[in-house]
Motif scaffolding. Sequence first.
Motif, PDB file in Angstrom:
ATOM      1  N   THR A  63      -2.725  -7.554 -14.981  1.00  0.00           N
ATOM      2  CA  THR A  63      -1.260  -6.537 -14.854  1.00  0.00           C
ATOM      3  C   THR A  63       0.028  -6.269 -13.961  1.00  0.00           C
ATOM      4  OG1 THR A  63      -2.827  -4.797 -12.755  1.00  0.00           O
ATOM      5  CG2 THR A  63      -2.665  -4.522 -16.014  1.00  0.00           C
ATOM      6  N   GLU A  64       0.804  -6.046 -14.567  1.00  0.00           N
ATOM      7  CA  GLU A  64       1.901  -5.546 -13.129  1.00  0.00           C
ATOM      8  C   GLU A  64       2.087  -5.105 -12.097  1.00  0.00           C
ATOM      9  OE1 GLU A  64       5.861  -7.995 -12.829  1.00  0.00           O
ATOM     10  OE2 GLU A  64       4.904  -7.876 -14.985  1.00  0.00           O
ATOM     11  N   TRP A  65       2.902  -5.704 -10.882  1.00  0.00           N
ATOM     12  CA  TRP A  65       2.189  -4.603  -9.659  1.00  0.00           C
ATOM     13  C   TRP A  65       3.142  -3.870  -9.988  1.00  0.00           C
ATOM     14  CZ3 TRP A  65       5.275  -4.188  -4.638  1.00  0.00           C
ATOM     15  CH2 TRP A  65       4.553  -3.616  -3.473  1.00  0.00           C
ATOM     16  N   ASN A  66       2.706  -2.247  -9.921  1.00  0.00           N
ATOM     17  CA  ASN A  66       3.263  -0.529  -9.482  1.00  0.00           C
ATOM     18  C   ASN A  66       4.508  -0.745  -8.485  1.00  0.00           C
ATOM     19  OD1 ASN A  66       4.395   1.575 -10.783  1.00  0.00           O
ATOM     20  ND2 ASN A  66       2.091   2.184 -10.584  1.00  0.00           N
TER      21      ASN A  66
ATOM     22  N   PHE B 269       4.646   1.909  -4.984  1.00  0.00           N
ATOM     23  CA  PHE B 269       4.310   0.981  -4.055  1.00  0.00           C
ATOM     24  C   PHE B 269       5.208   1.541  -3.104  1.00  0.00           C
ATOM     25  CE2 PHE B 269       0.526  -0.573  -6.109  1.00  0.00           C
ATOM     26  CZ  PHE B 269      -0.494  -0.483  -5.005  1.00  0.00           C
TER      27      PHE B 269
ATOM     28  N   ASN C 223       3.067   7.816   6.107  1.00  0.00           N
ATOM     29  CA  ASN C 223       2.818   5.926   6.138  1.00  0.00           C
ATOM     30  C   ASN C 223       3.832   6.027   5.780  1.00  0.00           C
ATOM     31  OD1 ASN C 223       1.016   5.269   7.694  1.00  0.00           O
ATOM     32  ND2 ASN C 223      -0.060   4.115   5.858  1.00  0.00           N
ATOM     33  N   PRO C 224       5.246   4.750   5.901  1.00  0.00           N
ATOM     34  CA  PRO C 224       6.341   4.353   4.883  1.00  0.00           C
ATOM     35  C   PRO C 224       6.651   4.072   3.924  1.00  0.00           C
ATOM     36  CG  PRO C 224       5.912   3.198   7.098  1.00  0.00           C
ATOM     37  CD  PRO C 224       4.534   3.545   6.851  1.00  0.00           C
ATOM     38  N   ASN C 225       5.249   3.914   2.736  1.00  0.00           N
ATOM     39  CA  ASN C 225       4.836   3.594   1.932  1.00  0.00           C
ATOM     40  C   ASN C 225       3.738   4.921   1.696  1.00  0.00           C
ATOM     41  OD1 ASN C 225       6.571   0.716   2.596  1.00  0.00           O
ATOM     42  ND2 ASN C 225       7.434   2.200   1.380  1.00  0.00           N
ATOM     43  N   PRO C 226       3.620   5.820   0.934  1.00  0.00           N
ATOM     44  CA  PRO C 226       1.985   6.491   1.509  1.00  0.00           C
ATOM     45  C   PRO C 226       0.752   5.262   0.352  1.00  0.00           C
ATOM     46  CG  PRO C 226       4.056   7.679   0.785  1.00  0.00           C
ATOM     47  CD  PRO C 226       5.067   6.758   0.695  1.00  0.00           C
ATOM     48  N   LEU C 227       1.478   5.268  -1.217  1.00  0.00           N
ATOM     49  CA  LEU C 227       0.315   4.537  -1.719  1.00  0.00           C
ATOM     50  C   LEU C 227      -0.208   3.827  -0.732  1.00  0.00           C
ATOM     51  CD1 LEU C 227      -1.061   4.428  -3.946  1.00  0.00           C
ATOM     52  CD2 LEU C 227       0.901   3.112  -5.249  1.00  0.00           C
ATOM     53  N   SER C 228      -1.622   3.252  -0.990  1.00  0.00           N
ATOM     54  CA  SER C 228      -2.325   2.161  -0.154  1.00  0.00           C
ATOM     55  C   SER C 228      -2.430   1.043  -1.221  1.00  0.00           C
ATOM     56  CB  SER C 228      -3.125   2.584   1.056  1.00  0.00           C
ATOM     57  OG  SER C 228      -2.980   2.846   1.802  1.00  0.00           O
ATOM     58  N   ALA C 229      -3.187   1.456  -1.972  1.00  0.00           N
ATOM     59  CA  ALA C 229      -4.137   1.254  -2.974  1.00  0.00           C
ATOM     60  C   ALA C 229      -5.003   1.722  -4.006  1.00  0.00           C
ATOM     61  CB  ALA C 229      -6.051   0.622  -1.987  1.00  0.00           C
ATOM     62  N   ALA C 230      -4.630   0.653  -5.293  1.00  0.00           N
ATOM     63  CA  ALA C 230      -5.065   1.939  -6.192  1.00  0.00           C
ATOM     64  C   ALA C 230      -6.151   0.780  -6.986  1.00  0.00           C
ATOM     65  CB  ALA C 230      -3.747   2.191  -7.462  1.00  0.00           C
ATOM     66  N   PHE C 231      -7.799   1.586  -8.061  1.00  0.00           N
ATOM     67  CA  PHE C 231      -8.561   0.216  -7.989  1.00  0.00           C
ATOM     68  C   PHE C 231      -9.268   1.108  -9.476  1.00  0.00           C
ATOM     69  CE2 PHE C 231      -9.103   1.276  -3.330  1.00  0.00           C
ATOM     70  CZ  PHE C 231      -9.510   0.021  -2.973  1.00  0.00           C
TER      71      PHE C 231
ATOM     72  N   LEU D 189      -7.993   0.766   6.125  1.00  0.00           N
ATOM     73  CA  LEU D 189      -6.198   1.102   6.488  1.00  0.00           C
ATOM     74  C   LEU D 189      -5.660   0.855   7.249  1.00  0.00           C
ATOM     75  CD1 LEU D 189      -6.171   3.838   4.092  1.00  0.00           C
ATOM     76  CD2 LEU D 189      -6.097   1.559   3.173  1.00  0.00           C
TER      77      LEU D 189
ATOM     78  N   GLN E 205      -4.417  -2.993  -6.877  1.00  0.00           N
ATOM     79  CA  GLN E 205      -3.433  -3.102  -6.400  1.00  0.00           C
ATOM     80  C   GLN E 205      -3.185  -2.470  -5.036  1.00  0.00           C
ATOM     81  OE1 GLN E 205      -0.733  -2.573  -9.474  1.00  0.00           O
ATOM     82  NE2 GLN E 205      -0.794  -3.218 -10.418  1.00  0.00           N
TER      83      GLN E 205
ATOM     84  N   SER F  23      -0.138  -1.239   3.352  1.00  0.00           N
ATOM     85  CA  SER F  23      -0.150  -0.042   5.024  1.00  0.00           C
ATOM     86  C   SER F  23      -2.246  -0.919   4.341  1.00  0.00           C
ATOM     87  CB  SER F  23      -0.179   0.949   3.910  1.00  0.00           C
ATOM     88  OG  SER F  23      -1.312   0.807   2.798  1.00  0.00           O
TER      89      SER F  23
END
Lengths: 157, 104
Positions: free
Chosen positions: A35-38, A42, A100-108, A122, B61, B65
């Motif tokens: 997949t492509e990085w979202n 992010f 955080n400056p960009n809240p999304l940290s990770a998706a699984f 984190l 992904q 952070s």
Amino acid sequence: MDTLRRTVLKGASASGVLVAALAAGLLKPTQVLATEWNKVAFEAKDTPAAMKAVGAATAAESKDLKLTAPDIAENGAVVPVDVSSGIANTISISIFVDKNPNPLSAAFDFANGALPDVSMRLKMGQTSIVRAVAKTADGKFYTASKEVKVTAGGCGG
Amino acid sequence: MGSPMKIRAQMKGDVADIKILMAHTMETGQRKDPKTNQAIPAHFIQQFSVEVGGKAVVQSQTGPSISTNPVFGFKVKGAKAGDKVVVKWQDNKGDSRADEATVA
């Protein structure tokens, strides 16, 4: 003479564009993964925008989604977070840190027997709500959150 | 190529407990070099995948952070001792790495 000069310049700028396009194509990381990085999600600056970008604009609070994190983190650079979902057919889990400056940290995304249970570490810049969002196979979203107090930030120089 | 990952996979009942330690700086792009006052460019793992016994179990992904030298833990049902665990990651500069271990 003048016409020639124009033509040459035109040719030069056109080939310049071509080179840039080629470079962009070549510099694109080779896709070892499916997949492509979202990027949109992010790079979102706040949690509602990031949640929207992963499709979770509306998520119901759920007690079956367990978010384990310390009450107080002494080192914001390493905050252990554990998320486990007791919601049937959970297929993916995302983690957000509101401040955080960009809240999304990770998706699984889970498949082939992987349990919707993940632990990670984190970085947190400051005291913030940490939020987990679980997605089920039928496209519903659930959320759980917890405040983690940070006594030393993880994003400073 | 990045440095090798450490992967540990152990059966606990009928669930394989998988721990992965990736060696990566996970630079956020928010910091400045104190000497030059220049921003340090972001450099972080963007995606990784975990395969157990030839089947993709986790696709992830990640953003900057995630802590330096990321550690992830997963649980996989239906795996068995001897299954091969393959982990692959790719960062925002196009670097990638794959390592494997065996479920014990």
